[in-house]
Design a protein around this motif. Structure first.
Motif, PDB file in Angstrom:
ATOM      1  N   ALA A 119       0.854  -1.196   0.000  1.00 34.26           N
ATOM      2  CA  ALA A 119       0.000   0.000   0.000  1.00 34.26           C
ATOM      3  C   ALA A 119       0.884   1.238   0.000  1.00 34.26           C
ATOM      4  O   ALA A 119       1.841   1.331   0.763  1.00 34.26           O
ATOM      5  N   THR A 120       0.554   2.169  -0.850  1.00 31.31           N
ATOM      6  CA  THR A 120       1.329   3.404  -0.949  1.00 31.31           C
ATOM      7  C   THR A 120       0.824   4.494  -0.019  1.00 31.31           C
ATOM      8  O   THR A 120       1.420   5.563   0.055  1.00 31.31           O
ATOM      9  N   GLN A 121      -0.268   4.228   0.712  1.00 33.25           N
ATOM     10  CA  GLN A 121      -0.819   5.224   1.615  1.00 33.25           C
ATOM     11  C   GLN A 121      -1.616   4.533   2.716  1.00 33.25           C
ATOM     12  O   GLN A 121      -1.833   3.321   2.681  1.00 33.25           O
ATOM     13  N   GLU A 122      -2.031   5.332   3.675  1.00 37.01           N
ATOM     14  CA  GLU A 122      -2.897   4.844   4.744  1.00 37.01           C
ATOM     15  C   GLU A 122      -4.349   5.137   4.370  1.00 37.01           C
ATOM     16  O   GLU A 122      -4.648   6.152   3.738  1.00 37.01           O
ATOM     17  N   TYR A 123      -5.227   4.247   4.781  1.00 37.49           N
ATOM     18  CA  TYR A 123      -6.646   4.397   4.479  1.00 37.49           C
ATOM     19  C   TYR A 123      -7.397   4.622   5.786  1.00 37.49           C
ATOM     20  O   TYR A 123      -7.342   3.787   6.695  1.00 37.49           O
ATOM     21  N   CYS A 124      -8.076   5.767   5.887  1.00 36.58           N
ATOM     22  CA  CYS A 124      -8.679   6.191   7.148  1.00 36.58           C
ATOM     23  C   CYS A 124     -10.190   6.353   6.997  1.00 36.58           C
ATOM     24  O   CYS A 124     -10.718   6.513   5.896  1.00 36.58           O
ATOM     25  N   ALA A 125     -10.837   6.338   8.159  1.00 32.19           N
ATOM     26  CA  ALA A 125     -12.290   6.570   8.239  1.00 32.19           C
ATOM     27  C   ALA A 125     -12.567   7.388   9.474  1.00 32.19           C
ATOM     28  O   ALA A 125     -12.085   7.059  10.567  1.00 32.19           O
ATOM     29  N   ASN A 126     -13.320   8.465   9.325  1.00 29.87           N
ATOM     30  CA  ASN A 126     -13.721   9.273  10.465  1.00 29.87           C
ATOM     31  C   ASN A 126     -14.875   8.606  11.190  1.00 29.87           C
ATOM     32  O   ASN A 126     -15.722   7.954  10.589  1.00 29.87           O
ATOM     33  N   THR A 127     -14.905   8.779  12.521  1.00 30.10           N
ATOM     34  CA  THR A 127     -15.981   8.205  13.320  1.00 30.10           C
ATOM     35  C   THR A 127     -17.243   8.981  13.050  1.00 30.10           C
ATOM     36  O   THR A 127     -17.314  10.181  13.283  1.00 30.10           O
ATOM     37  N   THR A 128     -18.250   8.303  12.553  1.00 30.27           N
ATOM     38  CA  THR A 128     -19.537   8.943  12.264  1.00 30.27           C
ATOM     39  C   THR A 128     -20.605   8.281  13.122  1.00 30.27           C
ATOM     40  O   THR A 128     -20.822   7.081  13.049  1.00 30.27           O
ATOM     41  N   HIS A 129     -21.229   9.083  13.968  1.00 30.55           N
ATOM     42  CA  HIS A 129     -22.307   8.582  14.827  1.00 30.55           C
ATOM     43  C   HIS A 129     -23.624   8.818  14.101  1.00 30.55           C
ATOM     44  O   HIS A 129     -24.079   9.950  13.955  1.00 30.55           O
ATOM     45  N   GLU A 130     -24.231   7.743  13.652  1.00 25.09           N
ATOM     46  CA  GLU A 130     -25.500   7.868  12.964  1.00 25.09           C
ATOM     47  C   GLU A 130     -26.596   8.247  13.952  1.00 25.09           C
ATOM     48  O   GLU A 130     -26.713   7.669  15.027  1.00 25.09           O
ATOM     49  N   PRO A 131     -27.415   9.241  13.626  1.00 22.21           N
ATOM     50  CA  PRO A 131     -28.470   9.663  14.545  1.00 22.21           C
ATOM     51  C   PRO A 131     -29.519   8.576  14.740  1.00 22.21           C
ATOM     52  O   PRO A 131     -29.806   7.804  13.833  1.00 22.21           O
ATOM     53  N   ASN A 132     -30.064   8.549  15.967  1.00 18.76           N
ATOM     54  CA  ASN A 132     -31.110   7.592  16.279  1.00 18.76           C
ATOM     55  C   ASN A 132     -32.373   7.931  15.496  1.00 18.76           C
ATOM     56  O   ASN A 132     -32.842   9.072  15.494  1.00 18.76           O
ATOM     57  N   LYS A 133     -32.928   6.946  14.837  1.00 21.31           N
ATOM     58  CA  LYS A 133     -34.087   7.198  13.995  1.00 21.31           C
ATOM     59  C   LYS A 133     -35.328   7.538  14.812  1.00 21.31           C
ATOM     60  O   LYS A 133     -36.277   8.113  14.288  1.00 21.31           O
ATOM     61  N   LEU A 134     -35.362   7.197  16.128  1.00 22.75           N
ATOM     62  CA  LEU A 134     -36.535   7.489  16.939  1.00 22.75           C
ATOM     63  C   LEU A 134     -36.742   8.975  17.150  1.00 22.75           C
ATOM     64  O   LEU A 134     -37.863   9.415  17.426  1.00 22.75           O
TER      65      LEU A 134
END
Length: 377
Positions: A232-247
Motif C-alpha cells: 500500500a502506498t498510503q494509509e486508508y482512514c475513516a472518520n468516526t460517524t455517529h449515525e443519529p437515532n431514527k426514533l
C-alpha cells in the motif's frame, strides 16, 4: 638509420590506433530499470548520436530464452513489461550497434530483477495495493473492502509481445478462478498485532474492532499474490460517524403534521370568511330560523277578525246624527276605547277574543253615543 626506423615504428603505431578507433562504438550510459505494477521500462542515455545507430537489449533468464530487442534513435528506452513472471529472474543489458560494430554491454554487471518477493535479485518489483474503502461502524468496528488485485494486474500469464497471445491470455485469465490473496491489516495508533486475512472473491472485505474513543481510524495494509509483493502506498482512514437515532424523527414528524393541520384549519376559516356573502338573506327565507321558531313554539298564528254587520232591524243612529261632526272629546274618548280594544285583541291573537263579535251602541254621555263591543261574561 635508427632515426628512420623509429619514424616507421611511430607511423605503424599510429595506423594501428586509427584502425582501432574506427571500429570502436561507445556504450550507453545511465542504464536503469523501472518495474512497477507489471509495467517494466528499461531506459539509458547516449551522448554521440549519429544516423544509423541502434541499441540492442539483451535478455537472459533461467527458465526460458528471449530474442534481443532492437531500438532505433531517437528512442532511448524499451518496454519489457512481458518480463513479469514471478517464477523467474531476469538479466538485461544494453549495447550500441553501428553497422557491424557493437559496443560493450552496459552496465557491465547487468541488471537482475524479479517480481518474486523472496528473490535474490538486486532489484525486486512489486504491485500497488488496490484502493481501500474504510467505514466506521456504530458497534466499535471498522468495515473495509477493495477489489481483488488479480482483477487489476494480469500476473497469471506473463505478457507476450504478440497481441494475439495477449488477448488469449486475457480471456483465459478472466475465466480462471482468482488465486488466493493473503494480506495483513494493522490499525495505526492502536496497540494491536497485525491481523491476517485471505480472499478469493472479486471483492475482498472484512471488519476490525477499534477503539471507539478515537475520532479517526487508519489502516495500513500489505499482502502477497502468487509470491508477488502487494504494498500500500498510503494509509486508508475513516472518520468516526455517529449515525443519529431514527426514533428522534418521530416527534419531529408529529409536530410537523400538527403544524400543517393548524395551518390548514386557519386557512379554511379565513377562506370561509372571505367567501361568505356580505348581504344576508331575509329572515323569511332562512330555513334554520323558521325551524327554530317552530320547534320552540314561538310562532303565532295570525287571527283575522271579520267585520260584523249590525243585525238590529232599526238603525241605532239617525242619518242626521251620523252626519253630525264629532266633538274632540268624543273623538279622543273613542280612540281611547278603540285603543284598549285593539290592545286586548292584540294580546288575544294567540287565543280566543274576550269580546263579542256583535256591535252594540255605547252611550258616552247623555248626548253622545258610539259603536263598541260587549265583553263576554
Amino acid at each position: 638509420m635508427e632515426i628512420s626506423r623509429f619514424h616507421y615504428v611511430i607511423l605503424f603505431l599510429i595506423c594501428i590506433q586509427s584502425v582501432a578507433l574506427a571500429g570502436y562504438v561507445e556504450p550507453p550510459t545511465n542504464v536503469t530499470l523501472h518495474c512497477h505494477n507489471m509495467k517494466n521500462t528499461l531506459e539509458w542515455s547516449y551522448s554521440h548520436q549519429m544516423q544509423g545507430l541502434k541499441f540492442k537489449v539483451n535478455i537472459m533468464t533461467v527458465l526460458r530464452t528471449y530474442e534481443p530487442i532492437f531500438v532505433e534513435l531517437p528512442t532511448l528506452q524499451a518496454d519489457i513489461s512481458f518480463l513479469s513472471d514471478p517464477k523467474d529472474d531476469y538479466f538485461v543489458t544494453v549495447n550500441a550497434v553501428f553497422g557491424n560494430d557493437s559496443s560493450t554491454e552496459a552496465p557491465l554487471e547487468g541488471i537482475i530483477f524479479s517480481y518474486f518477493k523472496d528473490s535474490q535479485a538486486n532489484q525486486k518489483c512489486f504491485v500497488d495495493f488496490p484502493s481501500v474503502n474504510v467505514t466506521a461502524q456504530q458497534d466499535g468496528e471498522v468495515f473495509f473492502l477493495f477489489n481483488h488485485p488479480g482483477l487489476l494486474y494480469n500476473y497469471n500469464f506473463p505478457a507476450s509481445r504478440n497481441r494475439r497471445h495477449q488477448k488469449k491470455n486475457l480471456i483465459a485469465n478472466i475465466r480462471k478462478p482468482l488465486p488466493e490473496f493473503k494480506y495483513d491489516v494493522v490499525i495505526i495508533n492502536q496497540k494491536m498485532l497485525p491481523q491476517r486475512f485471505s480472499c478469493e472473491e472479486s471483492v475482498c472485505k472484512g471488519k476490525l474492532a477499534v477503539d471507539p474513543g478515537q475520532e479517526k481510524h487508519c489502516l495500513k495494509l500489505k499482502g502477497e499474490l502468487e509470491k508477488i509483493a502487494v504494498k500500500a502506498t498510503q494509509e486508508y482512514c475513516a472518520n468516526t460517524t455517529h449515525e443519529p437515532n431514527k426514533l428522534i424523527y418521530i416527534p419531529i414528524i408529529v409536530a410537523f403534521l400538527l403544524i400543517c393541520g393548524v395551518l390548514a384549519f386557519v386557512f379554511f376559516i379565513v377562506y370561509k370568511k372571505k367567501t361568505k356573502s356580505s348581504s344576508p338573506l331575509p329572515r323569511s327565507m332562512m330555513f334554520s330560523s323558521r325551524l327554530k321558531q317552530w320547534t320552540s313554539g314561538t310562532v303565532q298564528e295570525t287571527v283575522q277578525v271579520p267585520e260584523v254587520e249590525p243585525k238590529s232591524p232599526t238603525p241605532l243612529l239617525t242619518p242626521k246624527e251620523e252626519e253630525c261632526e264629532e266633538s274632540p272629546t268624543r273623538s279622543s274618548s273613542a280612540k281611547a276605547d278603540l285603543s284598549s280594544i285593539s290592545e286586548d285583541e292584540t294580546q288575544s291573537y294567540g287565543g280566543t277574543s274576550n269580546y263579542e263579535k256583535r256591535v252594540v251602541l255605547v252611550q258616552l254621555s247623555p248626548d253622545e253615543e258610539t259603536e263598541g263591543y260587549r265583553e263576554r261574561s
